[in-house]
Motif scaffolding. Structure first.
Motif, mmCIF file in Angstrom:
data_model
loop_
_atom_site.group_PDB
_atom_site.id
_atom_site.type_symbol
_atom_site.label_atom_id
_atom_site.label_comp_id
_atom_site.label_asym_id
_atom_site.label_seq_id
_atom_site.Cartn_x
_atom_site.Cartn_y
_atom_site.Cartn_z
ATOM 1 N N GLU A 130 0.826 -1.213 0.000
ATOM 2 C CA GLU A 130 0.000 0.000 0.000
ATOM 3 C C GLU A 130 0.859 1.260 0.000
ATOM 4 O OE1 GLU A 130 -2.750 -0.225 3.233
ATOM 5 O OE2 GLU A 130 -3.822 -1.954 2.406
ATOM 6 N N ASP A 131 1.981 1.224 0.728
ATOM 7 C CA ASP A 131 2.899 2.366 0.704
ATOM 8 C C ASP A 131 3.407 2.624 -0.711
ATOM 9 O OD1 ASP A 131 2.738 2.781 3.455
ATOM 10 O OD2 ASP A 131 4.619 1.747 3.915
ATOM 11 N N ASN A 132 3.780 1.563 -1.423
ATOM 12 C CA ASN A 132 4.307 1.737 -2.780
ATOM 13 C C ASN A 132 3.263 2.327 -3.722
ATOM 14 O OD1 ASN A 132 6.851 0.746 -2.140
ATOM 15 N ND2 ASN A 132 6.341 -1.356 -2.693
ATOM 16 N N VAL A 133 2.032 1.843 -3.606
ATOM 17 C CA VAL A 133 0.947 2.390 -4.426
ATOM 18 C C VAL A 133 0.750 3.872 -4.112
ATOM 19 C CG1 VAL A 133 -1.531 2.272 -4.890
ATOM 20 C CG2 VAL A 133 -0.198 0.156 -4.684
ATOM 21 N N ALA A 134 0.794 4.208 -2.818
ATOM 22 C CA ALA A 134 0.604 5.602 -2.403
ATOM 23 C C ALA A 134 1.711 6.499 -2.936
ATOM 24 C CB ALA A 134 0.538 5.679 -0.881
#
Length: 328
Positions: free
Chosen positions: A89-93
């Motif tokens: 989720e961090d990478n997508v954000a």
């Protein structure tokens, strides 16, 4: 031989972007298609210092993150905050915060596993994936903690050693710089223990990992100023956020159970060091790539290279990486 180009502070733009972790620190250079670079343990964005200018020069927007728990990124409380689903989720954000719709994601060590899982779970965002040092192994199989507990006989595998909160920290914290120097040297081609020497991946009963690290010598890729950067980051942040990645392997196993055996189908790259135990222990995973990475278009084992691939062999890594990116 020409020397690799370092990313200097004047070339690289640093900023903090919002993410589920709270904030993620990114180091950015260049314009063009986005390439997200994810480091491993125990590293930070600086591990990609040779790749940032090379990718920028090749026409890419190269962005190296500090994974949550590292560097200037947030360090959430609670071991469970470092499970793989949250890192994806961090990478997508980060991609969204940079104003992009998709990216190529490239990871080294733990970053390779984070990159592969990001590509597996979010193929809409990550259109291709590059894996350095650690091969892709699909989710599933036996429970990780049980596998690691069965390794090494009377000695303890380093992953099991890292999984108990506070234990590795007690070894590392009195001398972060010295411990990091030994850890890097233990897995580098020019300084790793020779055949027949005690394996630095295992701990004797009541002992420490550091007992088996090479002492008083740095690998050729790591000078004192480089070590200053790594030591400075970890002396400030501590190692708990980084070690919490190891403490979530059983959670990840449960979280990803619905994806057991799943291939990563996007175009992919694998680069490994021929002297890196990650590639020899996981030789079966590499052999399974026709099934597990059906989109693999570039795969290379670098002779005489250890674990820290993009730092030990920056020019070769940059060439192979840019050739693969250009062909996408």
């Amino acid at each position: 031989m020409p020397q690799p180009v370092h990313a200097t502070s004047t070339d690289v733009t640093h900023r903090l972007v919002p993410a589920p972790a709270g904030r993620i620190h990114v180091a950015e250079q260049g314009t063009g298609p986005l390439v997200l670079l994810v480091h491993g343990f125990p590293e930070c964005w600086y591990s990609w210092r040779h790749q940032l200018p090379a990718l920028a020069a090749a026409g890419y927007r190269a962005v190296a993150v500090d994974v949550r728990g590292y560097g200037r990124s947030s360090r959430p409380e609670g071991v469970e905050s470092y499970r793989m689903l949250e890192l994806v989720e961090d990478n997508v954000a980060v991609v969204e915060a940079l104003g992009e719709r998709d990216a190529v994601i490239v990871g080294h060590d733990w970053g390779a596993t984070i990159a592969a899982t990001s590509a597996l779970l979010r193929p809409d965002v990550f259109r291709a994936v590059g894996l350095l040092s650690v091969p892709y192994t699909p989710p599933g199989g036996p429970k990780p903690s049980e596998v690691f507990a069965g390794m090494g006989g009377p000695e303890e595998f380093y992953v099991s050693y890292f999984q108990e909160p506070g234990r590795a920290e007690a070894e590392i914290e009195p001398d972060v710089r010295g411990w990091l120097a030994g850890f890097y040297a233990a897995l580098s081609a020019d300084t790793m223990p020779g055949p027949g020497a005690p394996d630095p991946h295992f701990v004797t009963p009541g002992g420490t990992l550091r007992e088996r690290f090479p002492a008083d010598r740095l690998p050729a890729w790591l000078d004192e100023s480089d070590l200053d950067v790594y030591a400075g980051e970890f002396e400030r942040t501590g190692l708990t956020g980084a070690l919490n990645r190891y403490r979530n392997m059983d959670r990840d196993w449960a979280d990803l159970a619905g994806h057991g055996g799943a291939p990563v189908t996007q175009p992919s790259l694998f680069l490994g060091g021929a002297l890196d135990p990650s590639t020899t222990w996981l030789a079966d995973a590499i052999a399974a790539y026709p099934t597990t990475l059906p989109g693999l278009t570039s795969s290379h084992l670098l002779d005489g290279c250890g674990h820290w691939l993009q730092q030990e062999r920056p020019q070769e890594t940059n060439r192979l990486l840019t050739e693969w990116l250009d062909a996408l």
